[in-house]
Design a protein around this motif. Structure first.
Motif, mmCIF file in Angstrom:
data_model
loop_
_atom_site.group_PDB
_atom_site.id
_atom_site.type_symbol
_atom_site.label_atom_id
_atom_site.label_comp_id
_atom_site.label_asym_id
_atom_site.label_seq_id
_atom_site.Cartn_x
_atom_site.Cartn_y
_atom_site.Cartn_z
ATOM 1 N N ARG A 46 0.826 -1.203 0.000
ATOM 2 C CA ARG A 46 0.000 0.000 0.000
ATOM 3 C C ARG A 46 0.860 1.252 0.000
ATOM 4 O O ARG A 46 0.594 2.212 -0.724
ATOM 5 C CB ARG A 46 -0.926 -0.004 1.219
ATOM 6 C CG ARG A 46 -1.865 1.190 1.269
ATOM 7 C CD ARG A 46 -2.788 1.109 2.465
ATOM 8 N NE ARG A 46 -2.040 1.073 3.718
ATOM 9 C CZ ARG A 46 -2.594 0.979 4.918
ATOM 10 N NH1 ARG A 46 -3.904 0.855 5.030
ATOM 11 N NH2 ARG A 46 -1.847 0.972 6.005
ATOM 12 N N ASP A 68 -3.291 -1.417 -2.839
ATOM 13 C CA ASP A 68 -4.107 -1.232 -1.645
ATOM 14 C C ASP A 68 -5.248 -2.233 -1.718
ATOM 15 O O ASP A 68 -6.192 -2.061 -2.494
ATOM 16 C CB ASP A 68 -4.640 0.194 -1.575
ATOM 17 C CG ASP A 68 -5.407 0.467 -0.288
ATOM 18 O OD1 ASP A 68 -5.647 -0.482 0.486
ATOM 19 O OD2 ASP A 68 -5.783 1.639 -0.058
ATOM 20 N N ALA A 70 -7.544 -2.720 0.208
ATOM 21 C CA ALA A 70 -8.802 -2.156 0.707
ATOM 22 C C ALA A 70 -9.461 -1.240 -0.319
ATOM 23 O O ALA A 70 -10.372 -0.487 0.014
ATOM 24 C CB ALA A 70 -8.551 -1.392 2.003
ATOM 25 N N THR A 102 -13.646 -0.363 3.965
ATOM 26 C CA THR A 102 -12.743 -0.187 2.835
ATOM 27 C C THR A 102 -13.319 0.859 1.891
ATOM 28 O O THR A 102 -14.435 1.355 2.079
ATOM 29 C CB THR A 102 -12.577 -1.511 2.064
ATOM 30 O OG1 THR A 102 -13.819 -1.816 1.401
ATOM 31 C CG2 THR A 102 -12.191 -2.652 2.994
ATOM 32 N N THR A 112 -10.160 -6.440 3.348
ATOM 33 C CA THR A 112 -8.723 -6.451 3.052
ATOM 34 C C THR A 112 -8.174 -7.866 2.986
ATOM 35 O O THR A 112 -7.557 -8.265 1.988
ATOM 36 C CB THR A 112 -7.953 -5.654 4.118
ATOM 37 O OG1 THR A 112 -8.440 -4.322 4.165
ATOM 38 C CG2 THR A 112 -6.460 -5.653 3.826
#
Length: 290
Positions: A46, A68, A70, A102, A112
């Motif tokens: 991320r 990322d 999320a 998220t 995630t």
């Protein structure tokens, strides 16, 4: 396998491995070990700046790419940037965090740890030549897949049960993927691993009093390097089998060299796994080309 270590990793020259969450902890240790064995390693993280020192330590055969988990738009962008890989290690995760969402509105841990990796694997699967390794936890024991409320939209949020659900989902996904790959005749395999109890910074980001307890208990935990051994075994050993689950062999699965381990029976429930798969496809909009 009882004495298996990084010295037993076969030559990885010519192989490309993607590792999520490789900026620290288990992922960083796995990346370093694979890089030392000759693999081209892509650190999918991320925060790119946090992964760059790890890549620099590994050398020219390591690179960093933004991911990322999320945020499904980030997952799609990352997958589009990958042309080929031999091994995907779904290593990243969050643990016992306060209730949050998220970018796509999923409960943070389920979104995630499971949905992000589910989507990533589905998008990358046509480009994978060898295997998918998904990292779970012995915390799957406290998990329950609530198909009616996977994202805690209605039930009371409890951070540890939510973490347990996400880790049980990791296991069920890995096993269901192995079954689907097997039925399709694919040469790709899917296995799961857990680190036992390893000292990583994951335990100090719950934003609760547990952080102090975790730091104290880390005094008796095994190192992150040792905790990474089960996922490294699953990712590299010619003996690792699709549909298998690997973890430490000592102290009730908390530490030691990797070995074949048994999940709780609920993790092998094919009916729930299939329903979870369908729900995951619907939530992420990602279907698998099998």
């Amino acid at each position: 396998m009882s004495t298996w270590s990084t010295n037993d990793i076969p030559d990885q020259t010519g192989r490309t491995v993607v590792i999520t969450g490789a900026n620290s902890g288990l992922g960083a240790q796995a990346a370093k070990a694979l890089g030392a064995a000759g693999a081209t390693v892509i650190l999918a993280c991320r925060t790119v700046s946090k992964a760059e020192p790890v890549a620099a330590e590994i050398g020219p055969n390591a690179s960093v790419a933004a991911l990322d988990l999320a945020d499904l738009s980030s997952v799609r962008a990352f997958a589009e940037g990958i042309d080929h890989l031999d091994v995907l290690i779904n290593n990243a995760g969050v643990m016992a965090v306060p209730k949050s969402r998220t970018a796509d509105g999923f409960e943070m841990q389920f979104g995630t740890n499971h949905l992000g990796h589910f989507a990533l694997t589905g998008l990358l699967l046509p480009k994978i030549t060898d295997r998918v390794v998904t990292v779970s936890s012995f915390a799957h024991a406290i998990g329950k897949i609530d198909l009616d409320d996977l994202n805690y939209d209605h039930r009371r949020y409890e951070r540890w049960s939510a973490y347990g659900q996400s880790k049980l989902a990791n296991l069920m996904f890995a096993f269901e993927l192995a079954r689907k790959l097997g039925r399709s005749g694919s040469a790709v395999s899917s296995m799961c691993a857990h680190p036992g109890y390893a000292s990583t910074n994951l335990q100090s980001h719950t934003e609760s009093f547990y952080d102090r307890f975790m730091k104290l208990s880390n005094l008796v935990a095994q190192s992150a390097a040792d905790g990474a051994l089960p996922e490294l075994y699953a990712a590299t050993s010619p003996e690792a089998a699709s549909g298998a689950f690997y973890g430490p062999r000592g102290l009730g699965g908390l530490r030691g060299a990797p070995t074949l381990t048994k999940p709780l029976p609920k993790a092998r429930n094919e009916s729930v796994a299939q329903s979870l798969w369908v729900a995951s496809e619907k939530l992420t909009g990602v279907t698998f080309d099998l």
